[in-house]
Design a protein around this motif. Structure first.
Motif, PDB file in Angstrom:
ATOM      1  N   VAL A  65       0.811  -1.225   0.000  1.00  0.00           N
ATOM      2  CA  VAL A  65       0.000   0.000   0.000  1.00  0.00           C
ATOM      3  C   VAL A  65       0.841   1.270   0.000  1.00  0.00           C
ATOM      4  CG1 VAL A  65      -1.926  -1.194   1.106  1.00  0.00           C
ATOM      5  CG2 VAL A  65      -0.349   0.146   2.518  1.00  0.00           C
ATOM      6  N   THR A  66       2.146   1.132   0.031  1.00  0.00           N
ATOM      7  CA  THR A  66       3.031   2.295  -0.026  1.00  0.00           C
ATOM      8  C   THR A  66       2.965   2.926  -1.410  1.00  0.00           C
ATOM      9  OG1 THR A  66       4.531   1.411   1.635  1.00  0.00           O
ATOM     10  CG2 THR A  66       5.458   3.028   0.121  1.00  0.00           C
ATOM     11  N   ASP A  67       3.016   4.238  -1.448  1.00  0.00           N
ATOM     12  CA  ASP A  67       3.060   4.968  -2.713  1.00  0.00           C
ATOM     13  C   ASP A  67       4.136   4.340  -3.591  1.00  0.00           C
ATOM     14  OD1 ASP A  67       3.716   6.832  -4.755  1.00  0.00           O
ATOM     15  OD2 ASP A  67       3.135   8.512  -3.491  1.00  0.00           O
ATOM     16  N   PRO A  68       3.809   3.961  -4.833  1.00  0.00           N
ATOM     17  CA  PRO A  68       4.786   3.281  -5.686  1.00  0.00           C
ATOM     18  C   PRO A  68       6.076   4.066  -5.896  1.00  0.00           C
ATOM     19  CG  PRO A  68       2.686   3.592  -6.848  1.00  0.00           C
ATOM     20  CD  PRO A  68       2.518   4.123  -5.474  1.00  0.00           C
ATOM     21  N   VAL A  69       6.014   5.369  -5.837  1.00  0.00           N
ATOM     22  CA  VAL A  69       7.219   6.192  -5.994  1.00  0.00           C
ATOM     23  C   VAL A  69       8.182   5.968  -4.832  1.00  0.00           C
ATOM     24  CG1 VAL A  69       8.054   8.586  -6.104  1.00  0.00           C
ATOM     25  CG2 VAL A  69       5.999   7.926  -7.345  1.00  0.00           C
ATOM     26  N   LEU A  70       7.628   5.643  -3.665  1.00  0.00           N
ATOM     27  CA  LEU A  70       8.442   5.473  -2.457  1.00  0.00           C
ATOM     28  C   LEU A  70       8.759   4.015  -2.136  1.00  0.00           C
ATOM     29  CD1 LEU A  70       6.507   8.001  -0.182  1.00  0.00           C
ATOM     30  CD2 LEU A  70       8.587   8.413  -1.519  1.00  0.00           C
ATOM     31  N   ARG A  71       8.062   3.086  -2.755  1.00  0.00           N
ATOM     32  CA  ARG A  71       8.144   1.672  -2.359  1.00  0.00           C
ATOM     33  C   ARG A  71       9.577   1.145  -2.315  1.00  0.00           C
ATOM     34  NH1 ARG A  71       4.745  -0.708  -5.895  1.00  0.00           N
ATOM     35  NH2 ARG A  71       2.990  -0.080  -4.601  1.00  0.00           N
ATOM     36  N   ASP A  72      10.374   1.373  -3.351  1.00  0.00           N
ATOM     37  CA  ASP A  72      11.737   0.829  -3.402  1.00  0.00           C
ATOM     38  C   ASP A  72      12.684   1.461  -2.392  1.00  0.00           C
ATOM     39  OD1 ASP A  72      11.001  -0.938  -5.367  1.00  0.00           O
ATOM     40  OD2 ASP A  72      11.808   0.258  -7.005  1.00  0.00           O
ATOM     41  N   THR A  73      12.282   2.583  -1.815  1.00  0.00           N
ATOM     42  CA  THR A  73      13.133   3.236  -0.819  1.00  0.00           C
ATOM     43  C   THR A  73      12.666   2.944   0.601  1.00  0.00           C
ATOM     44  OG1 THR A  73      11.829   5.287  -0.795  1.00  0.00           O
ATOM     45  CG2 THR A  73      13.611   5.120  -2.429  1.00  0.00           C
ATOM     46  N   LEU A  74      11.599   2.192   0.738  1.00  0.00           N
ATOM     47  CA  LEU A  74      11.004   1.927   2.046  1.00  0.00           C
ATOM     48  C   LEU A  74      11.977   1.158   2.938  1.00  0.00           C
ATOM     49  CD1 LEU A  74       8.247   2.355   3.479  1.00  0.00           C
ATOM     50  CD2 LEU A  74       7.618   0.070   2.698  1.00  0.00           C
ATOM     51  N   GLU A  75      12.307   1.746   4.079  1.00  0.00           N
ATOM     52  CA  GLU A  75      13.229   1.125   5.032  1.00  0.00           C
ATOM     53  C   GLU A  75      12.523   0.671   6.304  1.00  0.00           C
ATOM     54  OE1 GLU A  75      16.507   0.404   4.643  1.00  0.00           O
ATOM     55  OE2 GLU A  75      16.349   1.106   2.589  1.00  0.00           O
ATOM     56  N   GLU A  76      11.327   1.151   6.512  1.00  0.00           N
ATOM     57  CA  GLU A  76      10.501   0.716   7.638  1.00  0.00           C
ATOM     58  C   GLU A  76       9.069   1.010   7.266  1.00  0.00           C
ATOM     59  OE1 GLU A  76      10.712   4.642  10.499  1.00  0.00           O
ATOM     60  OE2 GLU A  76      12.166   3.043  10.832  1.00  0.00           O
ATOM     61  N   VAL A  77       8.138   0.374   7.953  1.00  0.00           N
ATOM     62  CA  VAL A  77       6.743   0.590   7.615  1.00  0.00           C
ATOM     63  C   VAL A  77       6.319   1.987   8.031  1.00  0.00           C
ATOM     64  CG1 VAL A  77       6.164  -1.846   7.717  1.00  0.00           C
ATOM     65  CG2 VAL A  77       5.860  -0.446   9.740  1.00  0.00           C
ATOM     66  N   SER A  78       5.404   2.532   7.273  1.00  0.00           N
ATOM     67  CA  SER A  78       4.906   3.879   7.535  1.00  0.00           C
ATOM     68  C   SER A  78       4.128   3.915   8.839  1.00  0.00           C
ATOM     69  CB  SER A  78       3.994   4.310   6.385  1.00  0.00           C
ATOM     70  OG  SER A  78       3.347   5.513   6.703  1.00  0.00           O
ATOM     71  N   GLN A  79       4.212   5.024   9.519  1.00  0.00           N
ATOM     72  CA  GLN A  79       3.429   5.240  10.739  1.00  0.00           C
ATOM     73  C   GLN A  79       2.094   5.909  10.413  1.00  0.00           C
ATOM     74  OE1 GLN A  79       4.437   3.944  13.763  1.00  0.00           O
ATOM     75  NE2 GLN A  79       5.948   3.038  12.390  1.00  0.00           N
ATOM     76  N   ASP A  80       1.823   6.118   9.137  1.00  0.00           N
ATOM     77  CA  ASP A  80       0.574   6.727   8.697  1.00  0.00           C
ATOM     78  C   ASP A  80      -0.585   5.791   9.024  1.00  0.00           C
ATOM     79  OD1 ASP A  80      -0.698   8.849   6.677  1.00  0.00           O
ATOM     80  OD2 ASP A  80      -1.501   6.859   6.215  1.00  0.00           O
ATOM     81  N   GLN A  81      -1.570   6.284   9.759  1.00  0.00           N
ATOM     82  CA  GLN A  81      -2.680   5.434  10.195  1.00  0.00           C
ATOM     83  C   GLN A  81      -3.540   4.946   9.038  1.00  0.00           C
ATOM     84  OE1 GLN A  81      -3.123   4.143  13.382  1.00  0.00           O
ATOM     85  NE2 GLN A  81      -1.045   4.954  13.423  1.00  0.00           N
ATOM     86  N   ALA A  82      -3.683   5.744   7.994  1.00  0.00           N
ATOM     87  CA  ALA A  82      -4.449   5.296   6.828  1.00  0.00           C
ATOM     88  C   ALA A  82      -3.757   4.104   6.171  1.00  0.00           C
ATOM     89  CB  ALA A  82      -4.622   6.436   5.828  1.00  0.00           C
ATOM     90  N   GLU A  83      -2.444   4.173   6.038  1.00  0.00           N
ATOM     91  CA  GLU A  83      -1.712   3.050   5.461  1.00  0.00           C
ATOM     92  C   GLU A  83      -1.741   1.836   6.380  1.00  0.00           C
ATOM     93  OE1 GLU A  83       2.136   3.848   3.808  1.00  0.00           O
ATOM     94  OE2 GLU A  83       1.351   5.381   2.463  1.00  0.00           O
ATOM     95  N   GLU A  84      -1.730   2.054   7.684  1.00  0.00           N
ATOM     96  CA  GLU A  84      -1.843   0.934   8.630  1.00  0.00           C
ATOM     97  C   GLU A  84      -3.175   0.215   8.441  1.00  0.00           C
ATOM     98  OE1 GLU A  84      -1.209  -1.883  11.511  1.00  0.00           O
ATOM     99  OE2 GLU A  84       0.281  -0.496  10.708  1.00  0.00           O
ATOM    100  N   MET A  85      -4.257   0.975   8.340  1.00  0.00           N
ATOM    101  CA  MET A  85      -5.568   0.369   8.144  1.00  0.00           C
ATOM    102  C   MET A  85      -5.634  -0.352   6.798  1.00  0.00           C
ATOM    103  SD  MET A  85      -8.253   3.036   9.880  1.00  0.00           S
ATOM    104  CE  MET A  85      -7.756   4.433   8.896  1.00  0.00           C
ATOM    105  N   ALA A  86      -5.057   0.246   5.775  1.00  0.00           N
ATOM    106  CA  ALA A  86      -5.045  -0.397   4.459  1.00  0.00           C
ATOM    107  C   ALA A  86      -4.245  -1.701   4.497  1.00  0.00           C
ATOM    108  CB  ALA A  86      -4.479   0.557   3.408  1.00  0.00           C
ATOM    109  N   ALA A  87      -3.123  -1.708   5.218  1.00  0.00           N
ATOM    110  CA  ALA A  87      -2.309  -2.921   5.336  1.00  0.00           C
ATOM    111  C   ALA A  87      -3.078  -4.023   6.071  1.00  0.00           C
ATOM    112  CB  ALA A  87      -0.996  -2.621   6.052  1.00  0.00           C
ATOM    113  N   ILE A  88      -3.887  -3.637   7.038  1.00  0.00           N
ATOM    114  CA  ILE A  88      -4.714  -4.616   7.754  1.00  0.00           C
ATOM    115  C   ILE A  88      -5.702  -5.256   6.791  1.00  0.00           C
ATOM    116  CG2 ILE A  88      -6.544  -4.822   9.492  1.00  0.00           C
ATOM    117  CD1 ILE A  88      -4.944  -2.712  11.148  1.00  0.00           C
ATOM    118  N   ALA A  89      -6.404  -4.432   6.018  1.00  0.00           N
ATOM    119  CA  ALA A  89      -7.374  -4.969   5.053  1.00  0.00           C
ATOM    120  C   ALA A  89      -6.670  -5.795   3.981  1.00  0.00           C
ATOM    121  CB  ALA A  89      -8.175  -3.832   4.422  1.00  0.00           C
TER     122      ALA A  89
END
Length: 161
Positions: A65-89
């Protein structure tokens, strides 16, 4: 890759099939989730120290669910609550897709003891995070599926944002 645990094998095969790299190596103790972490948009895990196989789907959900522009640079999971909820679903939909009991993802040791509560939110008409997945164009809420010409959640139109 071959794994002793058939659930881990199914989960890893699915994660790789949707385009998320999986690397097996020791992750150390300085990680949010025992036995797993994210590095450069890949899921890194150590089968020897991973207490809950379903956690792999949740961590993969964060990558997905990470923005595709940022996905390859992701070093830890986002603390954004919307993304957390999306990851749960996302992790719920993934469990259904690969035919494992979603309780493997929403276990008693996860979600600060609230795994069963999150699991119960997926009542067939949606659940926590489904509106975010729809916003990202990944699925459709049941009440809007026909208008969007998509099968309703937990069916996914695509697995990566």
């Amino acid at each position: 890759m071959t794994f002793e645990d058939p659930i881990v094998a199914r989960i890893v095969a699915f994660i790789e099939s949707v385009g998320i790299p999986v690397i097996v190596e020791p992750v150390g103790d300085d990680v949010l989730l025992p036995g797993a972490t994210v590095r450069h948009g890949a899921l890194i895990f150590d089968p020897a120290t991973l207490p809950w196989p379903g956690d792999l789907l949740h961590e993969a959900g964060h990558i997905a669910v990470t923005d595709p522009v940022l996905r390859d640079t992701l070093e830890e999971v986002s603390q954004d609550q919307a993304e957390e909820m999306a990851a749960i679903a996302w992790s719920y939909a993934a469990a259904i897709e690969i035919g494992i009991d979603p309780a493997i993802v929403f276990h008693e040791g996860g979600y600060k003891g609230g795994g069963a509560n999150f699991l119960s939110s997926f009542d067939g008409n949606g659940g926590i995070g489904v509106p975010m997945l729809q916003y990202y164009g990944m699925t459709a809420e049941a009440r809007q599926a026909a208008a969007l010409d998509r099968a309703p959640f937990p069916a996914m139109a695509r697995w990566l944002r």
